[in-house]
Motif scaffolding. Sequence first.
Motif, PDB file in Angstrom:
ATOM      1  N   LEU A  53      52.220  48.984  35.577  1.00 26.51           N
ATOM      2  CA  LEU A  53      53.484  48.716  36.254  1.00 26.51           C
ATOM      3  C   LEU A  53      53.780  47.222  36.300  1.00 26.51           C
ATOM      4  O   LEU A  53      54.600  46.766  37.093  1.00 26.51           O
ATOM      5  CB  LEU A  53      53.433  49.282  37.685  1.00 26.51           C
ATOM      6  CG  LEU A  53      53.111  50.769  37.818  1.00 26.51           C
ATOM      7  CD1 LEU A  53      53.000  51.157  39.286  1.00 26.51           C
ATOM      8  CD2 LEU A  53      54.150  51.617  37.098  1.00 26.51           C
ATOM      9  N   SER A  54      53.130  46.459  35.443  1.00 25.98           N
ATOM     10  CA  SER A  54      53.256  44.999  35.498  1.00 25.98           C
ATOM     11  C   SER A  54      54.659  44.501  35.158  1.00 25.98           C
ATOM     12  O   SER A  54      55.013  43.376  35.501  1.00 25.98           O
ATOM     13  CB  SER A  54      52.215  44.344  34.591  1.00 25.98           C
ATOM     14  OG  SER A  54      52.375  44.758  33.254  1.00 25.98           O
ATOM     15  N   PHE A  59      60.528  49.134  43.152  1.00 25.80           N
ATOM     16  CA  PHE A  59      59.677  50.307  43.379  1.00 25.80           C
ATOM     17  C   PHE A  59      60.024  50.847  44.757  1.00 25.80           C
ATOM     18  O   PHE A  59      59.782  50.187  45.764  1.00 25.80           O
ATOM     19  CB  PHE A  59      58.217  49.845  43.334  1.00 25.80           C
ATOM     20  CG  PHE A  59      57.218  50.884  42.936  1.00 25.80           C
ATOM     21  CD1 PHE A  59      57.143  51.343  41.631  1.00 25.80           C
ATOM     22  CD2 PHE A  59      56.313  51.374  43.862  1.00 25.80           C
ATOM     23  CE1 PHE A  59      56.189  52.276  41.259  1.00 25.80           C
ATOM     24  CE2 PHE A  59      55.357  52.314  43.499  1.00 25.80           C
ATOM     25  CZ  PHE A  59      55.293  52.759  42.190  1.00 25.80           C
ATOM     26  N   LEU A  67      53.579  58.084  42.558  1.00 25.99           N
ATOM     27  CA  LEU A  67      52.289  57.426  42.389  1.00 25.99           C
ATOM     28  C   LEU A  67      51.200  58.125  43.202  1.00 25.99           C
ATOM     29  O   LEU A  67      50.085  58.345  42.708  1.00 25.99           O
ATOM     30  CB  LEU A  67      52.394  55.956  42.789  1.00 25.99           C
ATOM     31  CG  LEU A  67      51.134  55.121  42.664  1.00 25.99           C
ATOM     32  CD1 LEU A  67      50.562  55.168  41.250  1.00 25.99           C
ATOM     33  CD2 LEU A  67      51.418  53.690  43.085  1.00 25.99           C
ATOM     34  N   VAL A  80      45.867  51.548  38.348  1.00 31.44           N
ATOM     35  CA  VAL A  80      47.243  51.064  38.425  1.00 31.44           C
ATOM     36  C   VAL A  80      47.234  49.547  38.322  1.00 31.44           C
ATOM     37  O   VAL A  80      46.527  48.868  39.070  1.00 31.44           O
ATOM     38  CB  VAL A  80      47.923  51.509  39.737  1.00 31.44           C
ATOM     39  CG1 VAL A  80      49.321  50.907  39.840  1.00 31.44           C
ATOM     40  CG2 VAL A  80      47.976  53.026  39.820  1.00 31.44           C
ATOM     41  N   PRO A  82      49.644  46.706  38.920  1.00 35.23           N
ATOM     42  CA  PRO A  82      50.958  46.490  39.545  1.00 35.23           C
ATOM     43  C   PRO A  82      51.577  45.145  39.203  1.00 35.23           C
ATOM     44  O   PRO A  82      50.883  44.170  38.919  1.00 35.23           O
ATOM     45  CB  PRO A  82      50.624  46.533  41.037  1.00 35.23           C
ATOM     46  CG  PRO A  82      49.264  45.920  41.096  1.00 35.23           C
ATOM     47  CD  PRO A  82      48.549  46.409  39.846  1.00 35.23           C
ATOM     48  N   SER A  83      52.902  45.107  39.264  1.00 34.04           N
ATOM     49  CA  SER A  83      53.606  43.828  39.262  1.00 34.04           C
ATOM     50  C   SER A  83      53.498  43.258  40.671  1.00 34.04           C
ATOM     51  O   SER A  83      53.041  43.938  41.603  1.00 34.04           O
ATOM     52  CB  SER A  83      55.080  44.033  38.901  1.00 34.04           C
ATOM     53  OG  SER A  83      55.736  44.779  39.914  1.00 34.04           O
ATOM     54  N   VAL A  86      55.575  45.501  42.974  1.00 32.75           N
ATOM     55  CA  VAL A  86      54.940  46.786  43.261  1.00 32.75           C
ATOM     56  C   VAL A  86      53.806  46.592  44.265  1.00 32.75           C
ATOM     57  O   VAL A  86      53.680  47.348  45.235  1.00 32.75           O
ATOM     58  CB  VAL A  86      54.424  47.461  41.973  1.00 32.75           C
ATOM     59  CG1 VAL A  86      53.553  48.672  42.295  1.00 32.75           C
ATOM     60  CG2 VAL A  86      55.590  47.864  41.075  1.00 32.75           C
ATOM     61  N   ARG A  87      52.985  45.564  44.064  1.00 32.32           N
ATOM     62  CA  ARG A  87      51.890  45.309  44.998  1.00 32.32           C
ATOM     63  C   ARG A  87      52.436  45.098  46.407  1.00 32.32           C
ATOM     64  O   ARG A  87      51.891  45.637  47.368  1.00 32.32           O
ATOM     65  CB  ARG A  87      51.062  44.095  44.585  1.00 32.32           C
ATOM     66  CG  ARG A  87      49.984  43.772  45.650  1.00 32.32           C
ATOM     67  CD  ARG A  87      48.971  42.803  45.181  1.00 32.32           C
ATOM     68  NE  ARG A  87      48.134  43.297  44.127  1.00 32.32           N
ATOM     69  CZ  ARG A  87      47.144  44.184  44.283  1.00 32.32           C
ATOM     70  NH1 ARG A  87      46.899  44.695  45.455  1.00 32.32           N
ATOM     71  NH2 ARG A  87      46.420  44.553  43.262  1.00 32.32           N
ATOM     72  N   LEU A  90      53.465  48.416  47.932  1.00 31.31           N
ATOM     73  CA  LEU A  90      52.291  49.220  48.267  1.00 31.31           C
ATOM     74  C   LEU A  90      51.564  48.662  49.486  1.00 31.31           C
ATOM     75  O   LEU A  90      51.068  49.425  50.322  1.00 31.31           O
ATOM     76  CB  LEU A  90      51.356  49.333  47.063  1.00 31.31           C
ATOM     77  CG  LEU A  90      51.936  50.115  45.881  1.00 31.31           C
ATOM     78  CD1 LEU A  90      50.977  50.099  44.704  1.00 31.31           C
ATOM     79  CD2 LEU A  90      52.283  51.550  46.283  1.00 31.31           C
ATOM     80  N   LEU A 101      44.104  50.683  42.695  1.00 25.91           N
ATOM     81  CA  LEU A 101      44.993  49.532  42.546  1.00 25.91           C
ATOM     82  C   LEU A 101      44.201  48.301  42.125  1.00 25.91           C
ATOM     83  O   LEU A 101      43.277  47.880  42.810  1.00 25.91           O
ATOM     84  CB  LEU A 101      45.716  49.283  43.862  1.00 25.91           C
ATOM     85  CG  LEU A 101      46.821  48.233  43.863  1.00 25.91           C
ATOM     86  CD1 LEU A 101      47.925  48.633  42.888  1.00 25.91           C
ATOM     87  CD2 LEU A 101      47.371  48.066  45.273  1.00 25.91           C
ATOM     88  N   THR A 104      46.502  41.749  40.945  1.00 27.23           N
ATOM     89  CA  THR A 104      47.562  41.244  40.056  1.00 27.23           C
ATOM     90  C   THR A 104      47.177  39.913  39.477  1.00 27.23           C
ATOM     91  O   THR A 104      46.328  39.226  39.943  1.00 27.23           O
ATOM     92  CB  THR A 104      48.899  41.102  40.819  1.00 27.23           C
ATOM     93  OG1 THR A 104      48.674  40.469  42.064  1.00 27.23           O
ATOM     94  CG2 THR A 104      49.552  42.432  41.003  1.00 27.23           C
TER      95      THR A 104
END
Length: 104
Positions: A53-54, A59, A67, A80, A82-83, A86-87, A90, A101, A104
């Motif tokens: 999801l970078s 999101f 997810l 996962v 994440p970008s 996204v992080r 979450l 997870l 990043t």
Amino acid sequence: MDQGGAPPVFSARAEIDGDHLQVVVAGEVDTATADTMLQAALREPAERITLDLSAVTFFDSAAIHALVRLAQQFSGTLTVLPSRQVRRVLEISGLGEQSWLRPT
């Protein structure tokens, strides 16, 4: 309000390598696209899944729900990536410390 720009581009591309499926998602994952992301991850049988999801820029709760469904179905075998956005989502939703997870 329409600002005249092009609509955000969403894509979900799946690549299988043996028992490992990598799903690369880009753009906005929201109510309109979350199911497409989920279906891309479920389309091919796989023992391990990497959800990249970078390149995701947005999101929402529908994306979180998709997810969580993947995390339940692939317990212990989901990763996962994440970008930053996204992080943050979450972390706010209480999912920032999940084992699936990655940093990043």
